[in-house]
Design a protein around this motif. Structure first.
Motif, PDB file in Angstrom:
ATOM      1  N   ILE A  55       2.562  -2.078  -6.189  1.00  0.00           N
ATOM      2  CA  ILE A  55       2.868  -3.160  -7.144  1.00  0.00           C
ATOM      3  C   ILE A  55       3.287  -2.505  -8.465  1.00  0.00           C
ATOM      4  N   PRO A  56       4.434  -2.897  -9.048  1.00  0.00           N
ATOM      5  CA  PRO A  56       5.429  -3.823  -8.529  1.00  0.00           C
ATOM      6  C   PRO A  56       6.170  -3.242  -7.320  1.00  0.00           C
ATOM      7  N   GLU A 515       5.351  -7.599 -11.676  1.00  0.00           N
ATOM      8  CA  GLU A 515       6.334  -7.557 -10.574  1.00  0.00           C
ATOM      9  C   GLU A 515       7.577  -8.393 -10.904  1.00  0.00           C
ATOM     10  N   ARG A 524      11.109  -9.916  -4.361  1.00  0.00           N
ATOM     11  CA  ARG A 524       9.853 -10.621  -4.670  1.00  0.00           C
ATOM     12  C   ARG A 524       9.570 -11.693  -3.630  1.00  0.00           C
ATOM     13  N   TYR A 529       3.414 -10.267  -1.746  1.00  0.00           N
ATOM     14  CA  TYR A 529       2.644  -9.978  -2.966  1.00  0.00           C
ATOM     15  C   TYR A 529       1.154 -10.220  -2.754  1.00  0.00           C
TER      16      TYR A 529
END
Ligand code: TNX
Length: 556
Positions: A55-56, A515, A524, A529
């Motif tokens: 992350i990111p 992110e 994304r 995530y």
């Protein structure tokens, strides 16, 4: 072909085969041995998970099936004479030493070192990008600029098991899966704001905040240094601001302020982690702590408080001529103002911003500009126009909340969108650059849901998926994306008192914002995530972070 097992296993296998008599077997055995030697060890499931949980989310990451193992005599090397790279290597070495107990040496110009940090010329990596190459022999981080090297080291930290975050000795092995990561950010402004005015946070807490955001490749720390309840920075030409204006906080606690020396220390600590500090003095409203410190700033006319800002606790606080107001420890907003007809107001602003400019190496000064509900509109416009000249006069660029769009602003100005689309669009139409801080998405002082204890809820309840699922490029229609500098998540501190409180409201939403600022929209995805965040929970525990165990995240 790949296989498990170390060199000892391979040798015993060889002896076994050689013990057999047939010639054919011997030939076969030599072939088998060579094949075995060329085999790599496979990475542990932990190392694989780490590689898949960055992350990111990086622009590209290819795992290659082998493993690099940190050893006690591992060496980190940088380009000869490169001070900034050496400082980054030093931070990396310190991080690796605590948990492993290994020595980890630092060298210059050793191309065979275990870790090599190299400045290169690669136009595809931009100002902040990096390439991280892990083979079973060596880890190389290359970048055009030191910032990229720093981000490469933060990714590398994440590739190790979460045990690496320990400050006390842990048993190895310390493995990293082999592969190549090529990564760069989509926005240049990836920020968070900390309100140190409503409640004061000392230097050590602010450094923790910098540790947290920089670990996730955020590069802006906006410090909200003044508000009705407190003045938090020493101003030598107006000493009572900090001394008296900084002497309390929301709820009546003792408050505090940073000396200029402490502020410089924060700025330097941030700079070593590639974070630029943006200091904010909130003007012309949110100014009671100054009005309480210097009577000469008071007097003149103000329009009455109305609407949702009517609050009996602030009545009678508008300031009699040349008399200081009372200090304020409540949480109402929008009821105090500087007086445009008093030239002292501008001397005050120029002195304060001048001293701040002198101790702020970053290019920006934030003048607030929000919620000036008792400043007449024409006065407000006069204020913004004069602030603009004052900031320019101190060789800085002005940042302000979206309301500053009402002034004569242009492409040298940065406006921060928080609630009112009309103002944000007006700022963009005038050519200003825009930072996206939509309060319904990224106000970290909002409660997660109706049951969470800390926080406010005037803008929204913000669960982790709400903080994640939005796009700076489309959250304001009709704004040229080239004007969008990036994102910033503010943490207002009316309800935030301790570092634990900060951590609870930051995690796991700050990583969502990190992110959004770093990873292009195509990279994304909430489902990815939430799984990666679920794995970072373990790391946060090791780091001692008191995060909110959101039910939307599958924690491991
Ligand atoms: C609005 S957002 C404010 C702050 C408060 C915050 C609380 C903005 C520019 N002003 O003064 O602290 O709401 O959520």
């Amino acid at each position: 072909m790949c296989c498990e097992g170390g060199n000892a296993d391979r040798l015993s296998l060889l002896f076994l085969i050689l013990a057999m008599s047939s010639r054919l077997l011997k030939v076969l055995s030599v072939f088998l041995f060579i094949t075995l030697l060329s085999c790599q060890q496979e990475p542990s499931p932990d190392a694989v998970k780490s590689f898949e949980s960055i992350i990111p989310n990086p622009a590209s990451a290819q795992m290659e099936g082998g493993v690099f193992t940190l050893e006690t005599e591992s060496i980190i090397s940088v380009d000869p004479g490169h001070k900034e790279a050496m400082a980054i290597a030093t931070l990396l070495a310190e991080k690796l030493r605590s948990a492993t107990g290994y020595e980890i040496k630092l060298e210059e110009g050793n191309i065979d070192a275990d870790f090599v940090l190299a400045i290169v010329t690669d136009p595809t990596l931009g100002e902040e990008g990096y390439e991280l190459k892990v083979t079973s022999e060596q880890v190389t981080i290359s970048a055009n600029k030191p910032a990229g090297l720093f981000y490469g080291t933060q990714t590398l930290r994440q590739l190790f098991s979460d045990k690496i975050e320990n400050s006390v000795f842990q048993q190895g092995p310390w493995e990293v899966a082999t592969g190549v990561i090529k990564d760069l950010p989509s926005y240049s402004w990836r920020g968070s704001m900390l309100d140190v005015a409503r409640h004061f946070f000392g230097v050590e807490d602010v450094k923790k905040y910098i540790d947290y955001i920089s670990f996730y490749k955020m590069n802006i720390l906006h410090l909200h240094l003044s508000d009705d309840q407190g003045w938090r920075i020493e101003i030598k030409s107006w000493p009572n601001l900090a001394k008296h204006g900084g002497s309390t906080q929301v709820g009546g606690g003792k408050g505090g302020y940073y000396t200029q020396e402490q502020y410089r220390d924060i700025v330097a600590y941030a700079a070593a982690r590639y974070v630029t500090v943006i200091p904010e003095i909130d003007l012309p409203g949110h100014i009671n702590s100054a009005l309480a410190s210097y009577g000469e700033l008071n007097g003149g006319t103000v329009v009455p408080i109305e609407g949702r800002y009517t609050d009996t606790s602030t009545q009678g606080m508008l300031g009699e001529r040349s008399k200081p107001t009372e200090l304020y420890t409540g949480i109402q907003v929008g009821w105090s103002t500087l007086r445009v007809e008093k030239e002292e107001s501008f001397k005050f602003v120029s002195d304060v911003l001048g001293e701040l400019a002198a101790i702020t190496p970053g290019p920006y000064l934030h003048i607030g500009g929000d919620e000036a509900h008792v400043t007449a509109k024409k006065d407000y416009i006069t204020f913004i126009n004069r602030f603009k000249d004052i900031v320019k006069g101190h060789n800085k660029m002005m940042v302000g909340w979206e309301e500053i769009a009402q002034g004569e602003i242009d492409s040298t100005i940065v406006a921060q969108y928080w609630a009112n689309e009309k103002y944000a669009r007006m700022a963009a139409d005038k050519g200003a650059k825009i930072i996206m801080s939509p309060s319904k998405k990224v106000y970290l002082d909002m409660k997660y849901d109706s049951t969470t204890k800390l926080g406010l809820n005037w803008a929204n309840y913000i669960e982790t998926d709400t903080a994640y699922n939005w796009d700076p490029a489309t959250c304001l229609s009709d704004v040229d994306t080239r004007q969008i500098l990036g994102v910033e998540a503010p943490l207002w501190s009316e309800t935030v008192v301790t570092l634990d409180d900060i951590e609870f409201l930051l995690f796991p939403r700050i990583t969502a914002v990190a992110e959004i600022g770093w990873t292009p929209a195509a990279g994304r995805n909430w489902d990815s995530y939430k799984i990666r965040t679920g794995r970072h929970g373990k790391r946060w525990k090791v780091m001692g972070i008191d995060f909110y165990a959101s039910p939307r995240i599958p924690w491991e």
